[in-house]
Design a protein around this motif. Structure first.
Motif, mmCIF file in Angstrom:
data_model
loop_
_atom_site.group_PDB
_atom_site.id
_atom_site.type_symbol
_atom_site.label_atom_id
_atom_site.label_comp_id
_atom_site.label_asym_id
_atom_site.label_seq_id
_atom_site.Cartn_x
_atom_site.Cartn_y
_atom_site.Cartn_z
ATOM 1 N N GLY A 90 12.542 60.084 -84.819
ATOM 2 C CA GLY A 90 13.236 58.835 -85.035
ATOM 3 C C GLY A 90 14.740 58.992 -85.039
ATOM 4 O O GLY A 90 15.459 58.204 -84.414
ATOM 5 N N VAL A 91 15.241 60.036 -85.719
ATOM 6 C CA VAL A 91 16.686 60.207 -85.820
ATOM 7 C C VAL A 91 17.295 60.601 -84.478
ATOM 8 O O VAL A 91 18.477 60.352 -84.228
ATOM 9 C CB VAL A 91 17.029 61.248 -86.909
ATOM 10 C CG1 VAL A 91 16.875 62.670 -86.402
ATOM 11 C CG2 VAL A 91 18.435 61.027 -87.461
ATOM 12 N N VAL A 92 16.487 61.180 -83.597
ATOM 13 C CA VAL A 92 16.969 61.498 -82.250
ATOM 14 C C VAL A 92 17.226 60.215 -81.461
ATOM 15 O O VAL A 92 18.138 60.157 -80.632
ATOM 16 C CB VAL A 92 15.954 62.401 -81.511
ATOM 17 C CG1 VAL A 92 16.302 62.514 -80.031
ATOM 18 C CG2 VAL A 92 15.917 63.780 -82.152
ATOM 19 N N ASN A 98 21.311 54.039 -89.376
ATOM 20 C CA ASN A 98 20.047 53.307 -89.351
ATOM 21 C C ASN A 98 18.920 54.128 -89.958
ATOM 22 O O ASN A 98 18.097 53.618 -90.726
ATOM 23 C CB ASN A 98 19.690 52.912 -87.917
ATOM 24 C CG ASN A 98 20.463 51.704 -87.442
ATOM 25 O OD1 ASN A 98 21.531 51.400 -87.966
ATOM 26 N ND2 ASN A 98 19.948 51.023 -86.439
ATOM 27 N N ALA A 99 18.863 55.415 -89.609
ATOM 28 C CA ALA A 99 17.784 56.275 -90.095
ATOM 29 C C ALA A 99 17.771 56.332 -91.618
ATOM 30 O O ALA A 99 16.727 56.149 -92.258
ATOM 31 C CB ALA A 99 17.937 57.682 -89.516
ATOM 32 N N ALA A 262 23.985 58.257 -96.562
ATOM 33 C CA ALA A 262 23.612 58.266 -95.144
ATOM 34 C C ALA A 262 24.502 57.305 -94.356
ATOM 35 O O ALA A 262 24.961 57.622 -93.250
ATOM 36 C CB ALA A 262 22.141 57.883 -94.987
ATOM 37 N N ALA A 263 24.752 56.130 -94.942
ATOM 38 C CA ALA A 263 25.608 55.156 -94.275
ATOM 39 C C ALA A 263 27.053 55.650 -94.210
ATOM 40 O O ALA A 263 27.723 55.530 -93.175
ATOM 41 C CB ALA A 263 25.544 53.815 -95.007
ATOM 42 N N VAL A 264 27.530 56.227 -95.314
ATOM 43 C CA VAL A 264 28.910 56.731 -95.349
ATOM 44 C C VAL A 264 29.116 57.830 -94.317
ATOM 45 O O VAL A 264 30.091 57.829 -93.548
ATOM 46 C CB VAL A 264 29.252 57.254 -96.759
ATOM 47 C CG1 VAL A 264 30.572 58.018 -96.753
ATOM 48 C CG2 VAL A 264 29.328 56.095 -97.754
#
Length: 348
Positions: A90-92, A98-99, A262-264
């Motif tokens: 997914g992260v790829v 988003n992940a 994660a967002a930062v």
């Protein structure tokens, strides 16, 4: 309260908060070292580095495990393998931002699933928080305009569902209860690595682990070791250390800041540009999951005589809190902020 108590609490909280930071950054780290062709190879290498340390560190307790616990840990390991496969693929295919935010929906999915199994209604405030979170994910994945969610977004959504299944299995499987957390984690990771290794030798599934290891280069190995040492070993041992010095609730609350980091990291370091709709969605996801953790916590129900006894005990002084080890893997911590009987998911 002694004057040094706040300082001691902060010294305990800081390493746990650092775990949340490294977990938040793990999505970008995985994205940097992994391609579609090397997902299985990277997973094999990542946990092959970790397993010897866990095995040596907990050898005596591993030998003491009975067959039922080993079987239960093995089953959980198969679910864990599915989680890591969905997360890594997914992260790829999506952004680090988003992940990290989509996977946080586990905190919403878990109480809903437990409520269905127990046939007990959830508070209206929790359902409102769930709607807020889902709306946030819709906006987050549509930041550049309303189109179909990316394949990676859908995989991360599947990973959130798989994490929920893992937590439910851990809380309900008799063969997974009562075992040492370090031993359970070691067996689960061993089972997951076995799955990755078997899949990696199937033709057409990507680069072999030894080939990927030779092609990684210095920067790739640094990223892989970061995932292994900090995002797995360091995180696991800090949780075990912290939960014995503070409450599981406090540990879980600090770890719940993972999607924030994660967002930062995604926006600051990876250059993710979710757009203004995406930013609004990120805020809604964070607000909804935070609100949901609080709303799902049941109000205490005590009889008058129990309240009187509690008051008498408070007057006499608090009893010592028993030490509680965190359950293994992705994600359980102490029983806080979730529907009765559930523990919020944590990562290995």
């Amino acid at each position: 309260m002694p004057a040094t108590a706040p300082r001691r609490a902060w010294l305990t909280d800081l390493p746990v908060l650092l775990v949340a930071v490294v977990w938040g950054s793990s999505y970008l780290a995985a994205k940097e070292v992994t391609t579609v062709r090397t997902v299985l190879a990277v997973l094999v290498l990542r946990f092959a580095v970790v397993l010897p340390v866990l095995t040596v560190g907990g050898w005596r307790r591993l030998r003491a495990m009975d067959r039922a616990h080993i079987r239960g840990a093995g089953i959980l390991g198969l679910i864990l393998a599915g989680i890591f496969l969905l997360e890594t693929y997914g992260v790829v295919h999506t952004s680090a931002t988003n992940a990290g935010l989509i996977i946080s929906l586990t905190m919403i999915f878990t109480p809903i699933a437990e409520s269905g199994l127990r046939r007990t209604p959830l508070p209206r405030s929790f359902m409102a928080a769930a709607v807020l979170s889902v709306l946030g994910v819709v906006l987050l994945t549509q930041g550049a305009g309303f189109t179909e969610p990316s394949f990676g977004d859908l995989l991360m959504l599947g990973a959130a569902v798989a994490r929920t299944v893992h937590v439910l299995a851990m809380s309900r499987m008799k063969s997974a209860q009562g075992a040492d957390s370090l031993s359970m984690t070691t067996v689960q990771l061993a089972a997951a690595v076995l799955v990755f290794a078997l899949l990696s030798v199937v033709p057409g599934t990507g680069t072999a682990p030894w080939t990927a290891a030779a092609d990684l280069g210095a920067a790739g190995w640094l990223g892989l070791l970061y995932l292994s040492v900090f995002c797995t070993l360091f995180a696991f041992f800090v949780q075990m250390w912290a939960v014995r010095r503070t409450s599981p609730s406090r540990v879980s609350l600090l770890l719940g800041t993972e999607p924030v980091w994660a967002a930062v990291v995604g926006i600051a370091l990876a250059g993710d540009r979710p757009g203004w709709l995406g930013l609004v969605g990120a805020v809604l996801v964070l607000a909804g999951t935070s609100w949901g953790r609080t709303a799902a916590e049941p109000a205490p129900r005590t009889k008058p005589e129990e309240r009187a006894a509690a008051a008498a005990q408070t007057t006499a002084g608090p009893s010592p809190q028993p030490e509680t080890a965190l359950g293994s893997v992705v994600e359980p911590a102490g029983a806080d902020g979730t529907h009765p009987g559930l523990e919020p998911a944590r990562r290995a």
